[in-house]
Design a protein around this motif. Structure first.
Motif, PDB file in Angstrom:
ATOM      1  N   LEU A  19       0.733  -0.716  -0.220  1.00 30.60           N
ATOM      2  CA  LEU A  19      -0.089   0.096   0.141  1.00 30.60           C
ATOM      3  C   LEU A  19       0.999   1.543   0.206  1.00 30.60           C
ATOM      4  CD1 LEU A  19      -2.644   1.205   0.240  1.00 30.60           C
ATOM      5  CD2 LEU A  19      -2.917   1.496   2.460  1.00 30.60           C
ATOM      6  N   ARG A  22      -2.784   6.690   1.448  1.00 35.35           N
ATOM      7  CA  ARG A  22      -4.354   6.738   1.619  1.00 35.35           C
ATOM      8  C   ARG A  22      -4.244   7.896   1.075  1.00 35.35           C
ATOM      9  NH1 ARG A  22      -6.613   1.899   3.537  1.00 35.35           N
ATOM     10  NH2 ARG A  22      -4.632   0.960   4.936  1.00 35.35           N
ATOM     11  N   ARG A  28      -9.054   3.617  -1.007  1.00 31.39           N
ATOM     12  CA  ARG A  28      -7.249   3.282  -1.018  1.00 31.39           C
ATOM     13  C   ARG A  28      -6.464   4.177  -2.586  1.00 31.39           C
ATOM     14  NH1 ARG A  28      -4.347  -3.700  -2.040  1.00 31.39           N
ATOM     15  NH2 ARG A  28      -2.500  -2.629  -2.373  1.00 31.39           N
ATOM     16  N   ASN A  64      -7.648   8.323  -5.985  1.00 35.59           N
ATOM     17  CA  ASN A  64      -7.484   7.079  -5.714  1.00 35.59           C
ATOM     18  C   ASN A  64      -6.621   6.144  -6.941  1.00 35.59           C
ATOM     19  OD1 ASN A  64      -9.240   6.245  -8.117  1.00 35.59           O
ATOM     20  ND2 ASN A  64     -10.526   4.683  -6.332  1.00 35.59           N
TER      21      ASN A  64
END
Length: 292
Positions: A19, A22, A28, A64
């Motif tokens: 990841l 954010r 995500r 995102n």
């Protein structure tokens, strides 16, 4: 019709990656690297189709999605460094066009998924082990471009009945070139014509090739959609018109630049479809799934 002739083959995938950030409201953020043969400006139609496809699937830049676009500007030797740079940027996925870009991505990472928006023969060019059991981290779409060159030669002869020589402008440093030229030679011979190969790897090669082709009586041209030729497509179409040499191309970009005739797949359509592969991977697609 076989899956090879439908030009769409899902070759692999992976399920989870780091990841990187954010987005607002807990959404995500995905980071995609795009490893391209030419600049955003020259690649506008394809790049816009990719972004549209991603938006339709809910991936919106700034909300995102982050896209890291890197262009080799027609110099395939730059791909390894550009691919390494994308890996260092912690991209979650890499999208490529063409065999040299896909090979570079494969060589720098065995874990980050690579989606080929378009490539030549993925097996023959050692991108995957086989279509049935590809393995690895590559997936995407293949134009199997060598299969189309015979038809291009036939169409060119129909358009120019007086043609006696089919001259190919091909970049021999591209691993996808040998089978493409072989198909061109075979089709040319079957029509009782003579074939002539010009190895073009930069702008000066292109100009020299046109000067040489212009000295051949009854010559017509088949142009490979290699990165070098894409980069210089304006020069190519301009010189073809100047020398009054009929030519057939494999990508719409050449027609938009003033080219005469096209026979090939729709690259914007491939890019739009590539977005669905990205979505499937982000949603956990498994490797070795072949689409019919």
């Amino acid at each position: 019709m076989s899956s090879r002739r439908k030009f769409i083959t899902l070759l692999g995938g992976a399920a989870a990656w780091p990841l990187s950030a954010r987005a607002q409201q807990g959404e995500r953020m995905r980071r995609i690297g795009v490893l391209e043969t030419v600049s955003v400006t020259l690649n506008a139609a394809n790049y816009d189709a990719l972004r549209q496809g991603l938006r339709e699937l809910g991936y919106v830049e700034g909300r995102n999605l982050v896209i890291e676009y890197r262009s080799a500007d027609g110099r395939a030797g730059r791909f390894p460094d550009l691919a390494t740079e994308l890996v260092r940027r912690d991209v979650n996925l890499i999208i490529t066009r063409g065999t040299p870009a896909a090979l570079a991505a494969k060589n720098v990472t065995a874990t980050i998924p690579v989606v080929m928006a378009a490539s030549g023969d993925p097996v023959g060019n050692h991108l995957v082990a086989s279509l049935a059991r590809p393995g690895g981290n590559l997936t995407g779409l293949s134009t199997i471009v060598s299969d189309l060159y015979g038809k291009r030669v036939e169409l060119l002869k129909e358009m120019v009945p007086a043609a006696a020589v089919i001259a190919g402008f091909f970049n021999l440093s591209n691993p996808a070139t040998p089978p493409s030229w072989k198909e061109t030679e075979t089709a040319t011979r079957s029509l009782g014509l003579r074939s002539l190969l010009f190895d073009v790897r930069n702008g000066e090669d292109i100009r020299r090739a046109f000067d040489a082709a212009d000295r051949e009586p009854g010559v017509a041209l088949v142009i490979q959609p290699d990165g070098v030729l894409q980069q210089h497509r304006g020069t190519i179409t301009e010189l073809a018109a100047k020398h009054r040499l009929p030519a057939i191309y494999a990508a719409r970009e050449f027609i938009d630049a003033g080219g005469l005739a096209l026979y090939g797949v729709s690259y914007p359509d491939l890019y739009r479809r590539a977005a669905t592969y990205v979505d499937r991977i982000f949603k956990g697609a498994k490797p070795a799934v072949v689409w019919d």
